[in-house]
Design an enzyme around this catalytic site. Structure first.
Site: not given
Length: 332
Positions: A175, A276, A306
């Site tokens: 991320s 995601d 995610h």
């Protein structure tokens, strides 16, 4: 396979769903409209793990200070291994540049898994967080850790264990941490290191964005953790005052992109998830690397959300770590 319609939800265990719902609720509760955070609540809810000088499940850990003035440090994970030399993974945690740390229980656990499974010496960096420290603070911190390792190893100072081979370093992150790893790789390619060599980059569902609304963002606008409302807020409090999401930090392949063509950028593996919202930006990043003449591989998890790999109860989590191991071994 799931339909991936706006209201569809991937099949996840109840434990995973509960954890994700709780994390989403906390991030919403602590964010203020004025761009500040309630750090007091965060400190109560961010459960931490201490370093373990005695090995647990074959991995010991310790905290190493780089610069006390800015609280720059890293957690060092060393597997009990008979190997005479191991690669070094320099890991940057996720959290939207705003949340969590190497001592957060979830990231302590995942770095232990990397150290044990690869095996590798893992360095998990405690970089400065926004909104208190905006761009480019975390990028500066990431590069300074590389310089710290290069300086001390170059002068024979034993910060890392003897089995750590800094000529075989891999930048890694998930991320926001994967965004950070990218920008550190760009900066590192413009430096002259004596002993540190970046052999590869592991980009797990990187946090990129832009002013354009991608199809996946619209279709999955209310996704947990990375809804449009949350990511817009995170970019607003990280980017310089007055900048929009086409800033080079967010939209790396956009109108303000750096020319990568002549850059010694490391071979990269990019992981994306089918649930995601950021997946279209991640694919665009991969395409941009390829068009820039860089070695890159894209690995897809069509039914994953995610941050899925942080949940060890998911078989895909173990699968991803195995693929990271394969990538590292292929570059040694």
């Amino acid at each position: 396979m799931c339909s991936n319609s706006p209201d569809s939800v991937p099949a996840l265990p109840w434990r995973t769903r509960l954890s994700i719902s709780a994390a989403s609720a906390v991030t919403d509760a602590v964010r203020r409209p004025n761009g500040t955070l309630n750090r007091r609540i965060i400190s109560l809810l961010d459960f931490s793990s201490p370093p373990t000088p005695n090995p647990i499940n074959g991995v010991k850990s310790s905290d190493i200070t780089v610069d006390p003035e800015r609280n720059l440090w890293f957690r060092l994970f060393t597997p009990t291994s008979n190997a005479t030399s191991l690669p070094v993974i320099i890991f940057f945690h996720g959290g939207g540049f705003t949340f969590l740390s190497p001592s957060s229980k979830v990231y302590d656990a995942v770095c232990r898994r990397f150290a044990r499974r690869l095996p590798a010496v893992v360095i998990s960096v405690n970089y400065r967080l926004s909104p208190e420290h905006r761009f480019p603070s975390p990028y500066d911190d990431g590069l300074d850790v590389l310089k710290f390792l290069d300086r001390d190893h170059g002068h024979g100072v034993q910060v890392l264990p003897e089995i750590a081979d800094v000529s075989k370093c891999f930048l890694a992150g998930d991320s926001a941490g994967a965004n950070l790893a990218h920008h550190v790789a760009v900066r590192a390619s413009q430096e002259r290191f004596r002993v540190v060599n970046v052999a590869g980059l592991i980009s797990i569902q990187p946090f990129f964005g832009g002013e354009e609304r991608m199809e996946s963002e619209i279709r999955l606008a209310r996704a947990p953790l990375v809804s449009i409302a949350r990511t817009d807020w995170l970019w607003k409090v990280f980017l310089p005052d007055g900048a929009n999401r086409d800033h080079e930090a967010a939209n790396v392949s956009g109108p303000n992109a750096i020319d990568m063509s002549g850059m010694e950028y490391p071979a990269t593996v990019v992981f994306v998830g089918g649930f995601d919202p950021l997946q279209d930006w991640q694919r665009r990043y991969y395409d941009w690397l390829k068009k820039s003449g860089k070695e890159a591989r894209l690995i897809k998890y069509p039914t994953m959300i995610h941050a899925f790999y942080l949940f060890p109860e998911l078989p895909e989590s173990s699968q991803l770590i195995g693929q990271v191991k394969d990538f590292v071994c292929s570059k040694l």
